[in-house]
Write an enzyme that holds these catalytic residues in place. Structure first.
Site, PDB file in Angstrom:
ATOM      1  N   ARG A  44      27.002  24.395  41.509  1.00 16.93           N
ATOM      2  CA  ARG A  44      27.616  24.017  40.223  1.00 16.93           C
ATOM      3  C   ARG A  44      27.049  24.861  39.085  1.00 16.93           C
ATOM      4  NH1 ARG A  44      32.197  22.465  39.527  1.00 16.93           N
ATOM      5  NH2 ARG A  44      31.952  20.689  40.937  1.00 16.93           N
ATOM      6  N   ARG A  72      33.750  31.274  47.928  1.00 15.08           N
ATOM      7  CA  ARG A  72      32.528  30.808  47.269  1.00 15.08           C
ATOM      8  C   ARG A  72      31.606  30.014  48.193  1.00 15.08           C
ATOM      9  NH1 ARG A  72      34.321  25.950  43.105  1.00 15.08           N
ATOM     10  NH2 ARG A  72      35.719  24.825  44.509  1.00 15.08           N
ATOM     11  N   HIS A  90      34.868  32.636  37.912  1.00 15.65           N
ATOM     12  CA  HIS A  90      34.925  31.308  37.278  1.00 15.65           C
ATOM     13  C   HIS A  90      33.625  31.050  36.510  1.00 15.65           C
ATOM     14  CE1 HIS A  90      35.003  26.936  37.065  1.00 15.65           C
ATOM     15  NE2 HIS A  90      36.003  26.786  37.902  1.00 15.65           N
ATOM     16  N   ASP A  92      41.706  21.760  30.234  1.00 14.29           N
ATOM     17  CA  ASP A  92      41.869  22.441  31.522  1.00 14.29           C
ATOM     18  C   ASP A  92      43.192  23.203  31.449  1.00 14.29           C
ATOM     19  OD1 ASP A  92      41.733  23.308  34.091  1.00 14.29           O
ATOM     20  OD2 ASP A  92      41.643  21.329  35.037  1.00 14.29           O
ATOM     21  N   GLU A 127      37.325  31.638  32.358  1.00 10.25           N
ATOM     22  CA  GLU A 127      37.486  32.227  33.681  1.00 10.25           C
ATOM     23  C   GLU A 127      38.520  33.360  33.633  1.00 10.25           C
ATOM     24  OE1 GLU A 127      38.374  28.881  36.310  1.00 10.25           O
ATOM     25  OE2 GLU A 127      37.442  27.562  34.845  1.00 10.25           O
TER      26      GLU A 127
HETATM   27  C1  BG6 Z   1      38.667  24.953  36.943  1.00  8.12           C
HETATM   28  C2  BG6 Z   1      39.918  24.150  37.166  1.00  8.12           C
HETATM   29  O1  BG6 Z   1      38.947  26.299  37.167  1.00  8.12           O
HETATM   30  O2  BG6 Z   1      37.668  24.541  37.880  1.00  8.12           O
HETATM   31  C3  BG6 Z   1      39.591  22.667  37.045  1.00  8.12           C
HETATM   32  O3  BG6 Z   1      40.903  24.549  36.235  1.00  8.12           O
HETATM   33  C4  BG6 Z   1      38.489  22.286  38.017  1.00  8.12           C
HETATM   34  O4  BG6 Z   1      40.764  21.909  37.298  1.00  8.12           O
HETATM   35  C5  BG6 Z   1      37.290  23.200  37.776  1.00  8.12           C
HETATM   36  O5  BG6 Z   1      38.143  20.925  37.843  1.00  8.12           O
HETATM   37  C6  BG6 Z   1      36.104  22.952  38.704  1.00  8.12           C
HETATM   38  O6  BG6 Z   1      36.494  23.059  40.018  1.00  8.12           O
HETATM   39  P1  BG6 Z   1      35.495  22.774  41.203  1.00  8.12           P
HETATM   40  O7  BG6 Z   1      36.316  22.915  42.457  1.00  8.12           O
HETATM   41  O8  BG6 Z   1      34.402  23.819  41.127  1.00  8.12           O
HETATM   42  O9  BG6 Z   1      34.947  21.390  40.978  1.00  8.12           O
END
Ligand code: BG6
Length: 303
Positions: A75, A101, A171, A215, A275
């Site tokens: 995260r 990933r 991202h 979002d 992103e």
């Molecule tokens: C963003 C999406 O790119 O990533 C969101 O637009 C999403 O909808 C977020 O919640 C996080 O995604 P993840 O899969 O890493 O929890």
């Protein structure tokens, strides 16, 4: 896969790049040069941190609850989303944002740029499991250059005989003072799919500011974006090529609490995702025998 000692022998650079075995069993590359520090987990080619020497705080955000584990995404940092972005178009059991990933990547090359920045290039390793989700022949590489500027290049080479279509993203989670006090410029007048409360096409009016969950997938834009952060007295510039979509995301309190790994109770306030993406109408056809590159440069400037 090689362990840290083997990688240090082959790709380590004295005083700039070392590999270490994390307690999780994953291998991490640590960068440290006169311009910046950074860390990258080889699983996922996942950049976890980047802090130029000019900045008192990191520019790339990592959750204080981030966990490293085989097959799990970390995260924060800069997850590589590939070969699709968001949910898979038809297979609900395939992982969101693709599998890149969460799988091992192999170190291909390291070096020092003419300006003293440190470069590391990795290649996605495919397996029976990845081939079951993506049948096309290709080479996917991520090259990271760590310096006063962070440069990330994600290259997809179609080595097969048929064209294929990819969605993708770098991202990045970026470190900010507080989500309610920053604004993002560069997307004025752009159309976006608003993913909060259904998917509706809207048009951006002025700078992006934050007072609840955001979002959004901005489409048909290669514009540079700037995060204006008066409290941290800096701007973060995100300049890209080979990317026609930009996603802006903050989960806000309810979603962040549900996610459970955003740095409870309020770590989520100190990040925003900008992103660099190709998604929805901007997915990319990579013709047989050709290459496509998504390249992003991040810089921080003090006010
Ligand atoms: C963003 C999406 O790119 O990533 C969101 O637009 C999403 O909808 C977020 O919640 C996080 O995604 P993840 O899969 O890493 O929890």
């Amino acid at each position: 896969m090689k362990n840290a000692a083997q990688l240090n022998k082959q790709f380590g650079i004295a005083g700039q790049l070392t590999f270490r075995d994390d307690a999780s069993g994953l291998v991490v590359a640590d960068f440290s040069n006169t311009q910046a520090t950074a860390a990258l987990c080889l699983q996922g080619a996942h950049l976890m941190s980047w802090q130029p020497k000019s900045q008192a705080k990191p520019v790339v955000w990592l959750s204080r609850d981030a966990k490293m584990a085989a097959g799990k995404s970390i995260r924060g940092g800069a997850p590589v989303c590939w070969p699709w972005f968001g949910a898979h178009a038809s297979e609900a059991t395939f992982p969101g944002h693709g599998y890149a990933r969460t799988v091992p990547w192999q170190v291909m090359e390291s070096g020092v740029e003419p300006n003293g920045a440190t470069r590391l290039t990795l290649r996605l390793v495919d397996s029976d499991k990845t081939r079951a989700q993506w049948e096309h022949s290709c080479n996917v590489e991520l090259s990271v250059v760590v310096g006063e500027t962070l440069r990330m290049s994600l290259t997809t080479e179609n080595t097969g005989t048929h064209d294929f279509v990819i969605g993708e993203a770098l991202h990045t989670y970026l470190q900010i003072s507080d989500i309610a006090s920053v604004r993002v410029t560069g997307l004025e007048g752009c159309e976006y799919w608003d993913k909060v409360g259904g998917s509706v096409l809207k048009k951006q009016d002025g700078a992006v500011t934050f007072a609840s969950e955001v979002d959004r997938v901005y489409i048909n834009t290669a514009n540079e974006c700037v995060i204006h952060d008066d409290k941290l007295k800096r701007r973060i510039h995100i300049k890209k090529s080979g990317s026609q979509s930009t996603v802006v995301w903050t989960p806000w309190v309810e979603k962040a609490t549900k996610m459970g790994d955003m740095g409870q109770p309020d770590g989520w306030r100190e990040m925003v995702c900008i992103e660099s993406v190709n998604a929805i109408e901007n997915v990319v056809t990579v013709a047989a025998g050709t290459k496509h590159a998504l390249v992003v440069e991040y810089t921080a400037s003090s006010l």
